[in-house]
Design an enzyme around this catalytic site. Structure first.
Site, PDB file in Angstrom:
ATOM      1  N   HIS A 192       0.809  -1.219   0.000  1.00  0.00           N
ATOM      2  CA  HIS A 192       0.000   0.000   0.000  1.00  0.00           C
ATOM      3  C   HIS A 192       0.836   1.260   0.000  1.00  0.00           C
ATOM      4  O   HIS A 192       0.421   2.284  -0.542  1.00  0.00           O
ATOM      5  CB  HIS A 192      -1.035  -0.038   1.117  1.00  0.00           C
ATOM      6  CG  HIS A 192      -2.168  -0.937   0.760  1.00  0.00           C
ATOM      7  ND1 HIS A 192      -2.228  -2.232   1.153  1.00  0.00           N
ATOM      8  CD2 HIS A 192      -3.232  -0.729  -0.050  1.00  0.00           C
ATOM      9  CE1 HIS A 192      -3.296  -2.800   0.631  1.00  0.00           C
ATOM     10  NE2 HIS A 192      -3.933  -1.916  -0.103  1.00  0.00           N
ATOM     11  N   ARG A 299     -10.616   3.839  -1.711  1.00  0.00           N
ATOM     12  CA  ARG A 299     -10.059   3.023  -0.616  1.00  0.00           C
ATOM     13  C   ARG A 299     -10.343   3.759   0.691  1.00  0.00           C
ATOM     14  O   ARG A 299      -9.509   4.513   1.184  1.00  0.00           O
ATOM     15  CB  ARG A 299      -8.556   2.840  -0.791  1.00  0.00           C
ATOM     16  CG  ARG A 299      -8.166   1.817  -1.854  1.00  0.00           C
ATOM     17  CD  ARG A 299      -6.669   1.504  -1.779  1.00  0.00           C
ATOM     18  NE  ARG A 299      -6.299   0.406  -2.634  1.00  0.00           N
ATOM     19  CZ  ARG A 299      -5.859   0.531  -3.891  1.00  0.00           C
ATOM     20  NH1 ARG A 299      -5.756   1.718  -4.434  1.00  0.00           N
ATOM     21  NH2 ARG A 299      -5.530  -0.530  -4.603  1.00  0.00           N
ATOM     22  N   ARG A 335     -15.707   1.757  -1.580  1.00  0.00           N
ATOM     23  CA  ARG A 335     -15.472   0.408  -1.061  1.00  0.00           C
ATOM     24  C   ARG A 335     -15.533   0.432   0.466  1.00  0.00           C
ATOM     25  O   ARG A 335     -14.988   1.333   1.106  1.00  0.00           O
ATOM     26  CB  ARG A 335     -14.096  -0.101  -1.502  1.00  0.00           C
ATOM     27  CG  ARG A 335     -13.839  -1.520  -1.025  1.00  0.00           C
ATOM     28  CD  ARG A 335     -12.552  -2.089  -1.552  1.00  0.00           C
ATOM     29  NE  ARG A 335     -11.389  -1.468  -0.945  1.00  0.00           N
ATOM     30  CZ  ARG A 335     -10.136  -1.802  -1.247  1.00  0.00           C
ATOM     31  NH1 ARG A 335      -9.909  -2.710  -2.189  1.00  0.00           N
ATOM     32  NH2 ARG A 335      -9.136  -1.210  -0.654  1.00  0.00           N
ATOM     33  N   GLU A 432     -11.229 -10.987  -5.575  1.00  0.00           N
ATOM     34  CA  GLU A 432      -9.791 -10.883  -5.345  1.00  0.00           C
ATOM     35  C   GLU A 432      -9.232 -12.086  -4.595  1.00  0.00           C
ATOM     36  O   GLU A 432      -8.082 -12.081  -4.164  1.00  0.00           O
ATOM     37  CB  GLU A 432      -9.454  -9.572  -4.618  1.00  0.00           C
ATOM     38  CG  GLU A 432     -10.288  -9.274  -3.404  1.00  0.00           C
ATOM     39  CD  GLU A 432      -9.998  -7.898  -2.785  1.00  0.00           C
ATOM     40  OE1 GLU A 432      -9.015  -7.248  -3.162  1.00  0.00           O
ATOM     41  OE2 GLU A 432     -10.778  -7.491  -1.911  1.00  0.00           O
ATOM     42  N   ASN A 455      -4.483  -7.084  -7.454  1.00  0.00           N
ATOM     43  CA  ASN A 455      -3.373  -7.012  -6.485  1.00  0.00           C
ATOM     44  C   ASN A 455      -3.449  -8.202  -5.531  1.00  0.00           C
ATOM     45  O   ASN A 455      -2.454  -8.869  -5.276  1.00  0.00           O
ATOM     46  CB  ASN A 455      -3.444  -5.723  -5.653  1.00  0.00           C
ATOM     47  CG  ASN A 455      -3.401  -4.487  -6.523  1.00  0.00           C
ATOM     48  OD1 ASN A 455      -2.969  -4.553  -7.655  1.00  0.00           O
ATOM     49  ND2 ASN A 455      -3.859  -3.373  -5.984  1.00  0.00           N
ATOM     50  N   ASP A 456      -4.633  -8.429  -5.011  1.00  0.00           N
ATOM     51  CA  ASP A 456      -4.802  -9.562  -4.101  1.00  0.00           C
ATOM     52  C   ASP A 456      -5.014 -10.861  -4.854  1.00  0.00           C
ATOM     53  O   ASP A 456      -4.494 -11.903  -4.457  1.00  0.00           O
ATOM     54  CB  ASP A 456      -5.989  -9.314  -3.165  1.00  0.00           C
ATOM     55  CG  ASP A 456      -5.592  -8.407  -2.031  1.00  0.00           C
ATOM     56  OD1 ASP A 456      -4.543  -8.654  -1.421  1.00  0.00           O
ATOM     57  OD2 ASP A 456      -6.309  -7.419  -1.775  1.00  0.00           O
ATOM     58  N   ARG A 466       2.199 -10.011  -1.684  1.00  0.00           N
ATOM     59  CA  ARG A 466       2.331  -8.855  -2.582  1.00  0.00           C
ATOM     60  C   ARG A 466       3.328  -7.811  -2.083  1.00  0.00           C
ATOM     61  O   ARG A 466       3.781  -6.971  -2.844  1.00  0.00           O
ATOM     62  CB  ARG A 466       0.955  -8.206  -2.805  1.00  0.00           C
ATOM     63  CG  ARG A 466       0.339  -7.626  -1.568  1.00  0.00           C
ATOM     64  CD  ARG A 466      -1.126  -7.289  -1.766  1.00  0.00           C
ATOM     65  NE  ARG A 466      -1.351  -5.891  -2.082  1.00  0.00           N
ATOM     66  CZ  ARG A 466      -2.550  -5.333  -2.175  1.00  0.00           C
ATOM     67  NH1 ARG A 466      -3.647  -6.080  -2.015  1.00  0.00           N
ATOM     68  NH2 ARG A 466      -2.693  -4.070  -2.446  1.00  0.00           N
ATOM     69  N   CYS A 503      -9.861  -3.043 -10.851  1.00  0.00           N
ATOM     70  CA  CYS A 503      -9.283  -1.877 -10.170  1.00  0.00           C
ATOM     71  C   CYS A 503      -7.918  -2.180  -9.573  1.00  0.00           C
ATOM     72  O   CYS A 503      -7.359  -1.374  -8.850  1.00  0.00           O
ATOM     73  CB  CYS A 503     -10.236  -1.331  -9.116  1.00  0.00           C
ATOM     74  SG  CYS A 503     -10.658  -2.538  -7.853  1.00  0.00           S
TER      75      CYS A 503
HETATM   76  C1  PEP Z   1      -6.760  -5.245  -5.250  1.00  0.00           C
HETATM   77  O1  PEP Z   1      -6.573  -6.123  -4.402  1.00  0.00           O
HETATM   78  O2  PEP Z   1      -6.462  -5.378  -6.461  1.00  0.00           O
HETATM   79  C2  PEP Z   1      -7.336  -3.940  -4.859  1.00  0.00           C
HETATM   80  C3  PEP Z   1      -7.653  -3.043  -5.749  1.00  0.00           C
HETATM   81  O3  PEP Z   1      -7.488  -3.698  -3.526  1.00  0.00           O
HETATM   82  P1  PEP Z   1      -6.283  -3.288  -2.544  1.00  0.00           P
HETATM   83  O4  PEP Z   1      -5.077  -3.010  -3.377  1.00  0.00           O
HETATM   84  O5  PEP Z   1      -6.737  -2.099  -1.776  1.00  0.00           O
HETATM   85  O6  PEP Z   1      -6.130  -4.511  -1.697  1.00  0.00           O
HETATM   86 MG    MG Z   2      -7.465  -5.968  -2.484  1.00  0.00          MG
END
Ligand code: PEP
Ligand code: MG
Length: 584
Positions: A192, A299, A335, A432, A455-456, A466, A503
């Protein structure tokens, strides 16, 4: 440590852009102390008094600067530091020990303040452990003043922050100062902190391993966030090379800005919706100026990161309403708090595997008061009809149904209170987690839209953390399993006639965009800074071509094959500008 000149360190390019500035080593300048006996006690005590008052003066200066740049809330960190310097019990203890033990004030200050730190470091709360860094700052400040060394203000110059690791809160804090770039020893592309750096448009290279041990404060540093390179004390030639790159980039940026009013449509007429992700409130103007069609992901846990506790219904309502009004008639997808993982939990628990633990919807369903406060605020702000609500980390239908029950409960409450809200607010989920991907069709039947969080999804599908640079090479967007899972999710969502978007950060990778469009996505959400570039790419491609490209990728069985295919397509079709402008 000897000073090194014009050498390069390699890491992961976490936020694009090139920047040149002096290094600032964050939390690394530890002053040494000696435990030798002293002869002049009175002089030592006077010296202590001087050092305390000098430290106070410095901190007051920092505090007033911080109020300007960070606002009252964040500036409070420095106010708290000033209070420590006013702690009479602490000061008496130090003075008494100097008399009794005949040790230097540096030694006693170090020892006494370290006791506080040990207590904080032993805490189960990450918050307390992080705050121990503030105490470190105070300790070093007093010791430095005892040694009569000069103070180098941390927030008045243009600097590149070099640090072992950095939290999203640090990134935010520094963003309001004159930070021109970040280099860290640890961290991955989708941690993050890296996402916040991208949002802020600050070039960053993470996972450099020995950055903080080989770079000195004051070194001239070049950060190349495209290629994940850091040049230390560059030669004249290297400087010229990068300066010319910076000027090319700014020209290219100016050209991209002209696309603001143009649609994101492929050469053969397929329209794509490009939305933006919102991580911090400062980004609102940027999102508007970059021409995004609304917000595909707010977020919320990140937005309220700077608050001591999660804001109440009124505060949240005010903020969500502001978003709704600023972007009307475009959609804003809010979200629900995705707390947990690498985002600090508001309660005192220590988990062995936070990413597999109490995170997202799991945490919210166990903390319904917090969840319902947010739902009520979102519902109330939905009155303008342009707010959608999205649930993170869903792994089962039960979680969707329980969330919907809570939403209905909140609707009934509002109805009884005579408060207006959108009775048809769209409710969506993030896909995710692999279990959600497998059940896309069934999940889609329960909701109004889905958004793919790559991402997840990638970390859980490939079992690769990650945020861990040791395994970052295994975190592969173009792993065949990822590509095929994306196809599966998109097709199943479409078969249920449910809107599907993405996203995750993958959507902002220029190499991935033709593949994603070819797989059938018509809507993507990326960080604001990436919007113009992604739009330009879409306007340069043919849907018919990328559809074929995606089909071909789906047949391949290794990441390398898929990457080479995408690279080849890029070279042949999209390289109207130098490739390096595009690549991560
Ligand atoms: C993701 O997991 O791709 C996502 C957009 O959420 P975050 O990065 O906040 O976990
Ligand atoms: Mg995520």
């Amino acid at each position: 440590m000897t000073k090194k000149n014009n050498f390069k360190l390699k890491g992961i390019g976490a936020a694009p852009g090139i920047t040149i500035a002096r290094a600032y080593l964050f939390n690394k300048e530890v002053e040494s102390v000696s435990d030798l006996e002293i002869d002049n006690i009175e002089e030592a005590k006077e010296n202590l008094e001087f050092a305390i008052s000098k430290s106070k003066k410095e901190l007051k200066k920092v505090f007033s600067l911080a109020v300007d740049k960070l606002g009252e809330k964040r500036a409070a960190i420095f106010e708290a530091q000033i209070m420590i310097l006013d702690d009479q019990i602490l000061l008496d203890t130090i003075n008494n020990r100097i008399e009794k033990e005949r040790k230097s004030p540096e030694y006693i200050v170090n020892d006494e303040i370290s006791k506080y730190q040990d207590l904080m470091n032993a805490s189960h709360t990450q918050y307390m452990r992080e705050r121990s860094q503030d105490i470190e700052d105070i300790k070093n400040r007093i010791i430095r003043n005892l040694k009569k060394k000069k103070w180098q203000s941390r927030i008045t110059e243009d600097v590149i922050v070099i640090s072992q690791s950095i939290t999203p809160a640090d990134t935010l804090l520094f963003s309001r100062a004159n930070v021109k770039g970040y280099v860290t020893d640890f961290g991955g592309l989708t941690s993050h902190a890296a996402i916040v750096a991208r949002s802020l448009n600050v070039p960053a290279v993470v996972g450099v391993h020995d950055a903080s041990s080989s770079i000195h404060s004051g070194d001239i540093i070049i950060v190349d966030g495209f290629h994940g390179e850091v040049v230390i004390n560059p030669s004249e030639e290297q400087l010229q090379h990068y300066e010319s790159k910076i000027s090319k980039l700014s020209k290219f940026d100016a050209e991209l800005t002209k696309l603001k009013e143009e649609p994101a449509v492929t050469i053969d007429g397929r329209e794509i919706k490009i939305m933006a992700n919102l991580d911090i409130s400062d980004e609102i103007d940027q999102i508007i100026s970059r021409g995004a069609e609304g917000i595909g992901l707010v977020r919320t846990e990140q937005l309220f990161d700077e608050y001591d506790q999660y804001p109440d219904e009124e505060e949240q309502f005010a903020f969500y309403s502001q978003l709704s009004e600023n972007f009307y008639p475009e959609t804003v997808v809010i979200r629900a708090f995705d707390i947990g993982g690498d985002k600090v939990l508001p309660v005192d628990v220590k988990e062995p595997n936070p990413f597999l633990g109490w995170r997202g919807i799991r945490f919210l369903l166990d903390n319904q008061k917090l969840f319902k406060t947010q739902i009520r605020a979102v519902l109330r702000a939905s009155e303008h009809m342009n707010i959608d609500f999205m649930i993170p980390m869903v792994t089962s239908i039960a979680e969707i149904r329980k969330s919907k029950t809570l939403i209905t409960e909140c609707e009934n409450e509002l109805l009884a209170e005579g408060i207006k809200y959108n009775k048809n607010m769209s409710i969506g989920i993030m896909i995710e987690v692999p279990s959600a991907a497998v059940l896309t069709k069934e999940f889609a039947a329960e909701v109004d839209f889905i958004s793919i969080g790559t991402n997840d999804l990638i970390q859980y599908l490939l079992a690769v953390d990650r945020g861990n640079e040791i395994v970052s090479a295994l975190y592969q967007e173009f792993h065949p399993a990822v590509v095929r899972t994306l196809r599966f999710i998109i097709n199943d969502a479409k078969s249920e006639k449910v809107g599907v978007s993405i996203c995750g950060e993958m959507a902002a990778d220029p190499l991935a965009v033709p593949l994603l469009i070819g797989l059938g996505l018509k809507s993507i959400s990326v960080s604001a800074s990436a919007v113009p570039l992604i739009k330009r790419l879409i306007r340069s491609m043919k849907y018919e071509d990328v559809k074929l490209l995606a089909e071909e990728c789906l047949q391949l069985v290794t990441e390398n094959e898929i990457k080479s295919k995408l690279n080849k397509y890029f070279e042949e079709n999209l390289k109207q500008d130098s490739k390096e402008t595009y690549s991560r």
